[in-house]
Scaffold this motif. Structure first.
Motif, mmCIF file in Angstrom:
data_model
loop_
_atom_site.group_PDB
_atom_site.id
_atom_site.type_symbol
_atom_site.label_atom_id
_atom_site.label_comp_id
_atom_site.label_asym_id
_atom_site.label_seq_id
_atom_site.Cartn_x
_atom_site.Cartn_y
_atom_site.Cartn_z
ATOM 1 N N GLN A 146 0.832 -1.203 0.000
ATOM 2 C CA GLN A 146 0.000 0.000 0.000
ATOM 3 C C GLN A 146 0.870 1.259 0.000
ATOM 4 O O GLN A 146 0.589 2.214 -0.717
ATOM 5 N N PHE A 147 1.906 1.239 0.798
ATOM 6 C CA PHE A 147 2.777 2.412 0.885
ATOM 7 C C PHE A 147 3.511 2.644 -0.431
ATOM 8 O O PHE A 147 3.605 3.774 -0.904
ATOM 9 N N ILE A 148 4.032 1.593 -1.029
ATOM 10 C CA ILE A 148 4.746 1.730 -2.293
ATOM 11 C C ILE A 148 3.797 2.196 -3.388
ATOM 12 O O ILE A 148 4.173 2.977 -4.259
ATOM 13 N N PHE A 149 2.549 1.743 -3.345
ATOM 14 C CA PHE A 149 1.572 2.219 -4.331
ATOM 15 C C PHE A 149 1.433 3.732 -4.248
ATOM 16 O O PHE A 149 1.438 4.426 -5.261
ATOM 17 N N VAL A 150 1.338 4.250 -3.036
ATOM 18 C CA VAL A 150 1.203 5.696 -2.855
ATOM 19 C C VAL A 150 2.469 6.419 -3.287
ATOM 20 O O VAL A 150 2.415 7.407 -4.021
ATOM 21 N N THR A 151 3.630 5.939 -2.852
ATOM 22 C CA THR A 151 4.876 6.637 -3.179
ATOM 23 C C THR A 151 5.285 6.456 -4.637
ATOM 24 O O THR A 151 6.130 7.194 -5.126
ATOM 25 N N SER A 152 4.688 5.512 -5.336
ATOM 26 C CA SER A 152 5.044 5.317 -6.750
ATOM 27 C C SER A 152 4.627 6.504 -7.602
ATOM 28 O O SER A 152 5.144 6.692 -8.707
ATOM 29 N N TRP A 153 3.739 7.323 -7.095
ATOM 30 C CA TRP A 153 3.310 8.512 -7.825
ATOM 31 C C TRP A 153 4.274 9.681 -7.608
ATOM 32 O O TRP A 153 4.161 10.700 -8.297
ATOM 33 N N LEU A 154 5.184 9.535 -6.683
ATOM 34 C CA LEU A 154 6.143 10.596 -6.378
ATOM 35 C C LEU A 154 7.435 10.390 -7.162
ATOM 36 O O LEU A 154 7.756 9.271 -7.546
ATOM 37 N N PRO A 155 8.204 11.453 -7.363
ATOM 38 C CA PRO A 155 9.550 11.258 -7.918
ATOM 39 C C PRO A 155 10.356 10.342 -6.989
ATOM 40 O O PRO A 155 10.149 10.343 -5.769
ATOM 41 N N THR A 156 11.255 9.545 -7.541
ATOM 42 C CA THR A 156 12.000 8.548 -6.771
ATOM 43 C C THR A 156 12.691 9.158 -5.555
ATOM 44 O O THR A 156 12.620 8.605 -4.463
ATOM 45 N N GLU A 157 13.350 10.292 -5.734
ATOM 46 C CA GLU A 157 14.084 10.910 -4.632
ATOM 47 C C GLU A 157 13.148 11.301 -3.498
ATOM 48 O O GLU A 157 13.464 11.115 -2.322
ATOM 49 N N LEU A 158 11.968 11.828 -3.831
ATOM 50 C CA LEU A 158 11.017 12.230 -2.800
ATOM 51 C C LEU A 158 10.428 11.004 -2.090
ATOM 52 O O LEU A 158 10.293 10.993 -0.864
ATOM 53 N N GLY A 159 10.116 9.967 -2.842
ATOM 54 C CA GLY A 159 9.617 8.729 -2.239
ATOM 55 C C GLY A 159 10.638 8.092 -1.318
ATOM 56 O O GLY A 159 10.302 7.643 -0.219
ATOM 57 N N ASP A 160 11.900 8.057 -1.759
ATOM 58 C CA ASP A 160 12.971 7.502 -0.918
ATOM 59 C C ASP A 160 13.144 8.308 0.365
ATOM 60 O O ASP A 160 13.349 7.751 1.440
ATOM 61 N N TRP A 161 13.065 9.621 0.246
ATOM 62 C CA TRP A 161 13.197 10.493 1.415
ATOM 63 C C TRP A 161 12.064 10.235 2.399
ATOM 64 O O TRP A 161 12.287 10.125 3.604
ATOM 65 N N LEU A 162 10.842 10.092 1.889
ATOM 66 C CA LEU A 162 9.695 9.828 2.745
ATOM 67 C C LEU A 162 9.825 8.472 3.442
ATOM 68 O O LEU A 162 9.568 8.351 4.640
ATOM 69 N N ILE A 163 10.244 7.466 2.718
ATOM 70 C CA ILE A 163 10.458 6.144 3.322
ATOM 71 C C ILE A 163 11.505 6.229 4.423
ATOM 72 O O ILE A 163 11.337 5.668 5.504
ATOM 73 N N HIS A 164 12.584 6.939 4.166
ATOM 74 C CA HIS A 164 13.651 7.102 5.157
ATOM 75 C C HIS A 164 13.118 7.772 6.426
ATOM 76 O O HIS A 164 13.395 7.320 7.545
ATOM 77 N N LEU A 165 12.335 8.832 6.279
ATOM 78 C CA LEU A 165 11.778 9.520 7.447
ATOM 79 C C LEU A 165 10.867 8.607 8.257
ATOM 80 O O LEU A 165 10.926 8.579 9.489
ATOM 81 N N LEU A 166 10.018 7.861 7.577
ATOM 82 C CA LEU A 166 9.098 6.977 8.286
ATOM 83 C C LEU A 166 9.830 5.832 8.978
ATOM 84 O O LEU A 166 9.436 5.416 10.069
ATOM 85 N N GLN A 167 10.897 5.330 8.362
ATOM 86 C CA GLN A 167 11.678 4.275 9.004
ATOM 87 C C GLN A 167 12.347 4.795 10.269
ATOM 88 O O GLN A 167 12.372 4.110 11.294
ATOM 89 N N GLU A 168 12.884 6.009 10.207
ATOM 90 C CA GLU A 168 13.510 6.591 11.396
ATOM 91 C C GLU A 168 12.488 6.773 12.519
ATOM 92 O O GLU A 168 12.758 6.473 13.673
ATOM 93 N N GLU A 169 11.307 7.256 12.167
ATOM 94 C CA GLU A 169 10.262 7.467 13.177
ATOM 95 C C GLU A 169 9.820 6.142 13.777
ATOM 96 O O GLU A 169 9.640 6.029 14.992
ATOM 97 N N HIS A 170 9.647 5.127 12.952
ATOM 98 C CA HIS A 170 9.262 3.799 13.442
ATOM 99 C C HIS A 170 10.328 3.253 14.396
ATOM 100 O O HIS A 170 10.005 2.712 15.454
ATOM 101 N N TYR A 171 11.583 3.411 14.037
ATOM 102 C CA TYR A 171 12.679 2.934 14.884
ATOM 103 C C TYR A 171 12.685 3.674 16.220
ATOM 104 O O TYR A 171 12.825 3.063 17.281
ATOM 105 N N ARG A 172 12.500 4.992 16.185
ATOM 106 C CA ARG A 172 12.486 5.784 17.437
ATOM 107 C C ARG A 172 11.354 5.331 18.348
ATOM 108 O O ARG A 172 11.533 5.175 19.553
#
Length: 71
Positions: A39-65
């Motif tokens: 589901q998440f990749i479906f949503v981020t697939s509409w974004l430019p790759t760099e923006l999608g990667d940045w968003l994934i990185h932010l969410l992973q950091e928040e999940h880890y915290r």
């Protein structure tokens, strides 16, 4: 941190994805495992790759915290 908080019972799916990515002549850019990831990749697939990667990185950091602070 307890492994049960972040681990899945479907470890074989991850192993299969890694093997496929290493042995395929044309591996996918991303391998999604699980409903939430698809589901998440479906949503981020509409974004430019760099923006999608940045968003994934932010969410992973928040999940880890959150996982670290819950213990």
């Amino acid at each position: 941190m307890q492994a049960q908080n972040v681990a899945s019972a479907d470890v074989h799916k991850v192993v299969e994805a890694v093997i496929d990515s290493l042995t395929s002549r044309s591996p996918y850019t991303r391998y999604t495992i699980g409903k939430a990831a698809r589901q998440f990749i479906f949503v981020t697939s509409w974004l430019p790759t760099e923006l999608g990667d940045w968003l994934i990185h932010l969410l992973q950091e928040e999940h880890y915290r959150r996982a670290m602070n819950s213990n």
